[in-house]
Write a protein that holds these residues in place. Structure first.
Motif, PDB file in Angstrom:
ATOM      1  N   ILE A 485       0.841  -1.201   0.000  1.00 58.00           N
ATOM      2  CA  ILE A 485       0.000   0.000   0.000  1.00 58.00           C
ATOM      3  C   ILE A 485       0.875   1.250   0.000  1.00 58.00           C
ATOM      4  O   ILE A 485       0.626   2.213  -0.733  1.00 58.00           O
ATOM      5  N   GLU A 486       1.952   1.185   0.777  1.00 56.48           N
ATOM      6  CA  GLU A 486       2.861   2.342   0.865  1.00 56.48           C
ATOM      7  C   GLU A 486       3.534   2.593  -0.481  1.00 56.48           C
ATOM      8  O   GLU A 486       3.717   3.748  -0.889  1.00 56.48           O
ATOM      9  N   GLY A 487       3.901   1.503  -1.170  1.00 54.94           N
ATOM     10  CA  GLY A 487       4.566   1.648  -2.460  1.00 54.94           C
ATOM     11  C   GLY A 487       3.668   2.321  -3.492  1.00 54.94           C
ATOM     12  O   GLY A 487       4.098   3.209  -4.233  1.00 54.94           O
ATOM     13  N   GLU A 493       1.768   9.839  -5.195  1.00 56.67           N
ATOM     14  CA  GLU A 493       1.985  11.149  -4.545  1.00 56.67           C
ATOM     15  C   GLU A 493       1.868  12.341  -5.490  1.00 56.67           C
ATOM     16  O   GLU A 493       1.275  13.364  -5.135  1.00 56.67           O
ATOM     17  N   PRO A 494       2.419  12.274  -6.711  1.00 57.19           N
ATOM     18  CA  PRO A 494       2.341  13.463  -7.587  1.00 57.19           C
ATOM     19  C   PRO A 494       0.930  13.797  -8.074  1.00 57.19           C
ATOM     20  O   PRO A 494       0.712  14.861  -8.643  1.00 57.19           O
ATOM     21  N   LEU A 512       1.372   0.840 -12.321  1.00 56.79           N
ATOM     22  CA  LEU A 512       0.453   0.892 -11.179  1.00 56.79           C
ATOM     23  C   LEU A 512      -0.324  -0.420 -11.059  1.00 56.79           C
ATOM     24  O   LEU A 512      -0.497  -0.961  -9.958  1.00 56.79           O
ATOM     25  N   LEU A 513      -0.791  -0.944 -12.187  1.00 54.32           N
ATOM     26  CA  LEU A 513      -1.560  -2.194 -12.159  1.00 54.32           C
ATOM     27  C   LEU A 513      -0.719  -3.367 -11.672  1.00 54.32           C
ATOM     28  O   LEU A 513      -1.244  -4.312 -11.066  1.00 54.32           O
ATOM     29  N   ARG A 514       0.572  -3.317 -11.938  1.00 59.61           N
ATOM     30  CA  ARG A 514       1.468  -4.415 -11.517  1.00 59.61           C
ATOM     31  C   ARG A 514       1.502  -4.580 -10.001  1.00 59.61           C
ATOM     32  O   ARG A 514       1.844  -5.658  -9.500  1.00 59.61           O
ATOM     33  N   HIS A 515       1.171  -3.537  -9.277  1.00 59.52           N
ATOM     34  CA  HIS A 515       1.210  -3.603  -7.808  1.00 59.52           C
ATOM     35  C   HIS A 515      -0.131  -4.025  -7.204  1.00 59.52           C
ATOM     36  O   HIS A 515      -0.271  -4.080  -5.991  1.00 59.52           O
ATOM     37  N   LYS A 592      -8.469  -2.466   5.416  1.00 61.72           N
ATOM     38  CA  LYS A 592      -7.239  -1.750   5.049  1.00 61.72           C
ATOM     39  C   LYS A 592      -7.546  -0.610   4.078  1.00 61.72           C
ATOM     40  O   LYS A 592      -8.510  -0.683   3.303  1.00 61.72           O
ATOM     41  N   ALA A 593      -6.704   0.403   4.111  1.00 64.81           N
ATOM     42  CA  ALA A 593      -6.852   1.550   3.199  1.00 64.81           C
ATOM     43  C   ALA A 593      -6.221   1.191   1.847  1.00 64.81           C
ATOM     44  O   ALA A 593      -5.191   1.743   1.446  1.00 64.81           O
TER      45      ALA A 593
END
Length: 613
Positions: A485-487, A493-494, A512-515, A592-593
């Motif tokens: 989640i942090e990754g 962030e941008p 992004l989808l890979r995570h 979880k968020a």
């Protein structure tokens, strides 16, 4: 004997150095990448992919010669189930390839007596009775028990695939091909086609999905999809909606072209009418053509002459010297006066030999017989109105007899209605996408078409394993997780939640989808493959990213996006839209968020995905 070197020299001796170079490139590339590493203990399937009527036969022969040089002793060359085509192929093998024992369908004795002392090529048509016969011959001789069999299947997407896959049975031709390839100690099955849609939509488990694909570029002077069917209508396309009397316009055009070709020393100029599969329609157009030829004869000195002169101004020959307007009119009149124009109907009712349209000025009218394997020399004018309630991309493309090398680009004209032109343009766009994927080494080739256009016939696609992703539909996983989640939060962030949306690289969307750890209902691999397809065509491809945080969305309610965000994404119909919601976790989501993705592919398109589970 060096088989490939001998074959290439024969082509050079005929004066076609550039073709020899093209075949050498293909044969060496396939040999180096796939044939040298063959284990001689396995059964593998590959695909040789080239444009329709771009010279696949020479490339096939080159690969067969290279395989012979690398130790393959036996070849089975398959043609479509057509007596004339099988004989033509056999004759060409005998004329082009030296040092082989070459067998036709009735040459079992020659095959047996040779005992593979010379490398052997057997040329068969894909006919159940013939395949069963040779399956028994291969088995009874025992030669293949300790030797690999190299099978080259020309037009492999036609007839070879299992048409009973959804009935849990096996069609006869598919069964006997299986028997032949699996009856050898090892085999390499090379599928050859210009329309590989059905092959890419086979599962690996079926045994008919290619392990590797090699695409060869057409040679210089080839006119194909990009010439006739780019996104913007080219000069060679004449829309039927703009014509008052289409058949007369086609007749005048063809007579003007024929006058230019024949007066400048050419041998043949053909015009093709492809209106329907129905013989009654063929008869109707035959009558119309003959009536218009009579009109020409009745108005020789006035309207006909002025019509030819007007059409002459639109013709700009590039392969021969341009004849003067006066000479064109004079020659056109002679064609009419001497009745030196043939009107030929080709269908199941009429038996037409290719010699009938190899010389002179000809109008050819037909249906299914104008498909695979049939070539028309000097084809300059096409009248295409064939329609289907459920059009198939591969069938339509195989009927594109206008493709080829011996056409003069300054004289080509295709008469077609606007809807059909759009369909052909869509097929060409997907063909280019397939080629781009192959050339970039993408293994999981993705195919997509507009709604209403099927990639191939449905009876060869396994309903349990072919899934459709609809463009314009919002997809999200019901039970996702994040690998970090942090990754993901750091990557996001941008991108502020206050901004409506961001234009971003498709590569970022894929990253992004890979995570995301998806639930089974969300076809993550398929979505990533679709993005790979788009990047293969446009490496700097762009999409839309919508970022939203602190969303108190309940899990399992059937909708993820708010009405505003749904409407916002719908405002980008031609782009990939990824909406990333960071849910609070107060209403499910494992507490979880999490970041939950919602993806929407470009609308009005259907993307085809193969599942192996």
């Amino acid at each position: 004997m060096q088989y490939l070197k001998t074959y290439l020299q024969k082509i050079k001796d005929r004066g076609n150095v550039s073709l020899a170079e093209s075949i050498s490139k293909t044969a060496e590339a396939v040999g180096e990448s796939y044939l040298k590493s063959f284990s001689f203990t396995s059964h593998e399937v590959g695909l040789l992919f080239g444009n329709v009527q771009s010279g696949k036969t020479g490339q096939m022969f080159g690969i067969m010669c290279k395989a012979t040089d690398l130790g393959f002793p036996a070849f089975l060359l398959l043609t479509t189930d057509n007596v004339v085509l099988q004989q033509q192929t056999l004759d060409r093998v005998k004329a082009d390839l030296e040092g082989f024992c070459i067998c036709g369908e009735n040459d079992a004795r020659i095959f047996t007596e040779n005992s593979l002392l010379l490398p052997t090529i057997v040329v068969l048509k894909k006919n159940a009775r013939m395949l069963k016969l040779w399956a028994n011959i291969f088995n009874s001789t025992g030669f293949m028990k300790g030797n690999p069999l190299f099978i080259v299947d020309d037009e492999a997407d036609a007839a070879s695939l299992n048409t009973l896959v959804n009935r849990d049975r096996q069609s006869s031709i598919n069964k006997y091909l299986d028997s032949i390839k699996n009856g050898a100690s090892s085999s390499l099955y090379l599928q050859v086609t210009g329309t590989p849609q059905a092959l890419f939509l086979q599962t690996m488990a079926s045994g008919w999905h290619p392990y590797f694909t090699y695409y060869f570029q057409p040679g210089e002077g080839y006119l194909g999809g990009d010439f006739f069917f780019p996104k913007e209508k080219p000069e060679c396309i004449q829309l039927l909606e703009e014509l008052e009397n289409p058949t007369r316009s086609v007749a005048i055009r063809h007579i003007a072209c024929s006058a230019q070709v024949l007066a400048s020393g050419g041998k043949v100029c053909n015009c093709l009418f492809h209106p329907s599969v129905r013989q009654a329609v063929h008869a109707k157009f035959e009558k119309e053509v003959k009536e218009n030829l009579k009109w020409c004869a009745d108005h020789l000195a006035d309207d006909f002459a002025s019509s030819i002169k007007s059409e002459y101004e639109k013709i700009h020959p590039q392969k021969a010297e341009e004849i003067s307007s006066e000479e064109i009119v004079k020659y056109a009149k002679e064609l009419i006066q001497t009745n030196d124009i043939k009107v030929i109907v080709m269908n199941g009712k009429s038996d037409v030999d290719s010699t009938e349209y190899e010389t002179g000025c000809n109008f050819v009218i037909g249906g299914n017989t104008l498909g695979r394997g049939v070539t028309f020399p000097g084809l300059q004018t096409i009248y295409y109105t064939r329609t289907s309630k459920k059009p198939q991309a591969d069938t339509m493309w195989q009927h594109s007899r206008m493709f080829g090398y011996d056409r003069d680009p300054g004289m080509m004209k295709v008469f077609i209605d606007e809807n059909l032109y759009k369909l052909f343009s869509d097929i060409n766009a997907t063909n280019n996408a397939i080629i781009a994927q192959v050339e970039r080494g993408i293994e999981n080739i993705k195919i997509y078409y507009p709604e209403g256009l099927n990639p191939t016939r449905k009876n060869v696609l396994d309903n349990d394993h072919v899934e459709l992703l609809s463009g314009g539909t919002n997809y999200y996983p019901n039970y996702p997780d994040n690998d970090s989640i942090e990754g993901i939060s750091k990557m996001m962030e941008p991108f502020s939640s206050e901004e409506p949306y961001y234009q971003v690289s498709l590569r970022l969307i894929k990253e992004l989808l890979r995570h995301i750890i998806p639930s089974p209902d969300f076809k993550l691999k398929a979505f990533c493959s679709v993005i790979d397809t788009m990047l293969s065509e446009n490496p700097a491809g762009q999409g839309i990213l919508i970022a939203r945080r602190n969303r108190d969305v309940a899990q399992g309610t059937g909708a993820l996006l708010s009405p505003n965000d749904w409407q916002l994404g719908a405002g980008f119909p031609s782009k990939v839209v990824l909406t990333m919601y960071q849910v609070t976790g107060r209403k499910g989501w494992g507490g979880k968020a999490l970041w939950v993705p919602n993806i929407k592919l470009p609308e009005d398109m259907i993307y085809y995905d193969i599942t192996e589970e």
